[in-house]
Every structure is written in C-alpha cells, then in structure tokens.
Design a protein around this motif. Structure first.
Motif, PDB file in Angstrom:
ATOM      1  N   SER A 108       0.828  -1.200   0.000  1.00 63.88           N
ATOM      2  CA  SER A 108       0.000   0.000   0.000  1.00 63.88           C
ATOM      3  C   SER A 108       0.867   1.256   0.000  1.00 63.88           C
ATOM      4  CB  SER A 108      -0.911   0.047   1.226  1.00 63.88           C
ATOM      5  OG  SER A 108      -1.612   1.280   1.280  1.00 63.88           O
ATOM      6  N   LYS A 110      -0.054   4.084   0.689  1.00 62.70           N
ATOM      7  CA  LYS A 110      -0.527   4.968   1.754  1.00 62.70           C
ATOM      8  C   LYS A 110      -0.186   4.474   3.155  1.00 62.70           C
ATOM      9  CE  LYS A 110      -4.458   6.856  -0.847  1.00 62.70           C
ATOM     10  NZ  LYS A 110      -5.927   7.050  -0.859  1.00 62.70           N
ATOM     11  N   TYR A 156      -9.162  -0.240  -1.914  1.00 62.53           N
ATOM     12  CA  TYR A 156      -7.817   0.355  -1.911  1.00 62.53           C
ATOM     13  C   TYR A 156      -7.066  -0.191  -0.704  1.00 62.53           C
ATOM     14  CZ  TYR A 156      -3.949   3.434  -2.629  1.00 62.53           C
ATOM     15  OH  TYR A 156      -2.684   3.905  -2.900  1.00 62.53           O
ATOM     16  N   PRO A 157      -5.943  -0.872  -0.911  1.00 60.77           N
ATOM     17  CA  PRO A 157      -5.105  -0.840  -2.112  1.00 60.77           C
ATOM     18  C   PRO A 157      -5.282  -1.991  -3.103  1.00 60.77           C
ATOM     19  CG  PRO A 157      -3.860  -1.792  -0.331  1.00 60.77           C
ATOM     20  CD  PRO A 157      -5.215  -1.456   0.236  1.00 60.77           C
ATOM     21  N   GLY A 161      -4.722   0.505  -6.293  1.00 55.91           N
ATOM     22  CA  GLY A 161      -3.327   0.881  -6.104  1.00 55.91           C
ATOM     23  C   GLY A 161      -2.694   1.395  -7.385  1.00 55.91           C
TER      24      GLY A 161
END
Length: 250
Positions: A108, A110, A156-157, A161
C-alpha cells in the motif's frame, strides 16, 4: 507514511485468532474436499496457502522487506495442520512484537507500517475461512464491522493501487460505480489508466451495488453469486467491475 488501519490492532488480533480457529475447525471435516470458490483447490490447498502467507509475513515483519528466495525449501513436506499451527502462532507473535508503527514493506503506497499487516492478516483469514466453509457447505456470517473494513481494503489498495492498468484486463471499465452497505458508501471512478476511491455517495454513478456488509464483501471477492447482492443501473458496469476485482485479487 502513517498507518491506515481501519480498526484497532486489538480487534484485528481477536478476529485473526477467531477466524483462524474456525478455518482449522472446518478443515478438520476433510482436507480433500474441493473448494468451489477456488477451482482446482482443495481444503488442504487453502490450509497450506494460509500457513505460507502467515510464515511469509513473519519474515516481512522481521526483515522489513520481501524475503528472497520464497518459499523455503521443503515447506511442502510438512503436515498441513502442523504447518498451519506453526504459521499462525508465529504471525501472531510477530505482529505483537512489531506493534503497529514500525516501517516495513507493504503493497500500500498509503501505509508502509507494520499496522498494515494486522488488518491484512485478519482479512486474509476471513476470506479463506469462507473458502473452507464453502467446500463443506457450512458457511457462517462475517462480522459486519470486519466486512465493512474488508470492502474498504479491497477497494484500496487491492483494486485501486498504483498498478491499475487496463491494457491487460479482460474487463475494461470507464465509469463511476457506487458500493453501499450498512449506511456506508464508496464511490469508485475508473478509466483505462487510473482509479479513484472516495468515501461517500456524492455525484452520479452508472451503477450501484448494495446489500448487507458480508454479502457485498464476499461478492466483491468472488465468493458469492449475483443473488447475494442488489444492483441498480448498468449491469454491464457491475459485471465488468466484478471481473476486474477478481483479476486484481487472484
């Protein structure tokens, strides 16, 4: 990069422990049973797969990177249940030791903290628990809170992604789609080279998928048929989206 955990570490560990125990319980009904949601797999394949996922994440948490080579030589020679028990105990211990804020490898962009793996291991286990239950026709519900968190992670992810690229897919999408379950909504906008996932139900959409959290989550993951959910709008968009998700999570 900060943690993107949807729920608490304690909750994820509780769910991981409970879901793993249920998977093992069902697997004891017969390892040879075919898994309808994973063509070509048996329950033993599921047990061994999950065990290897656990052991792989132990190494990721230890190294902060992907272990290479993988898998270890001779891992398939172990008894399936012994390997599973070893992997489960090891991954729980590794998660507790790592905590949630250390930097590590994840998929990920993030969230590159160890907290990512608390969430991922709980959700990995619940989906494969369902696989084992489907094989023996003993499916039990998923906790609504965990299913909603799973929808969020799947969008997500897993789907949205940086690898989104429709040049290889059998299911191109150029539309906005909405997913709704138990008062929560996600709006997904997709074209050939990008996808955006936003919380909420703002704006128009070509289609909407809705239902109870567990049913929606399992449909998104390809574990139930269309009878499990309800839709409005373009069926072509709904089915393309389902196909794209199946590709993204194989």
């Amino acid at each position: 990069m900060g943690t993107d955990m949807g729920l608490s570490a304690e909750y994820y560990l509780e769910q991981l422990t409970a879901e793993a125990a249920r998977l093992r319980e069902v697997a004891q009904l017969g390892l040879e049973a075919p898994v309808p949601s994973c063509p070509g797999w048996t329950v033993e394949t599921v047990v061994r797969h999950v065990a290897q996922v656990y052991l792989h994440k132990v190494e990721v948490l230890k190294l902060g990177a992907l272990p290479k080579p993988w898998p270890p030589e001779g891992i398939d020679e172990h008894d399936a249940f012994e390997l599973y028990d070893e992997g489960l105990a090891a991954v729980i211990a590794a998660l507790k030791q790592a905590g949630t804020t250390q930097q590590t490898w994840t998929f990920s962009p993030k969230d590159t903290t160890t907290g990512f793996w608390y969430r991922r291991m709980a959700l990995e286990t619940v989906v494969h628990r369902i696989d084992a239950e489907l094989a023996h026709d003993v499916v039990t519900p998923i906790a609504a809170e965990l299913a909603l968190d799973g929808i969020d992670e799947l969008l997500y992810p897993s789907l949205g992604g940086p690898w989104w690229d429709e040049s290889w897919t059998k299911y191109p999408i150029d539309a906005t789609l909405r997913i709704t379950a138990e008062g929560r909504s996600w709006t997904v906008g997709a074209d050939a080279t990008s996808v955006t996932v936003t919380q909420g139900s703002e704006g128009d959409s070509a289609a909407e998928i809705y239902g109870d959290p567990g049913s929606v989550y399992l449909w998104l993951f390809g574990r139930t048929g269309n009878e499990a959910i309800q839709t409005v709008g373009s069926e072509d968009v709904v089915q393309a989206f389902r196909g794209r998700l199946t590709e993204a999570t194989q």
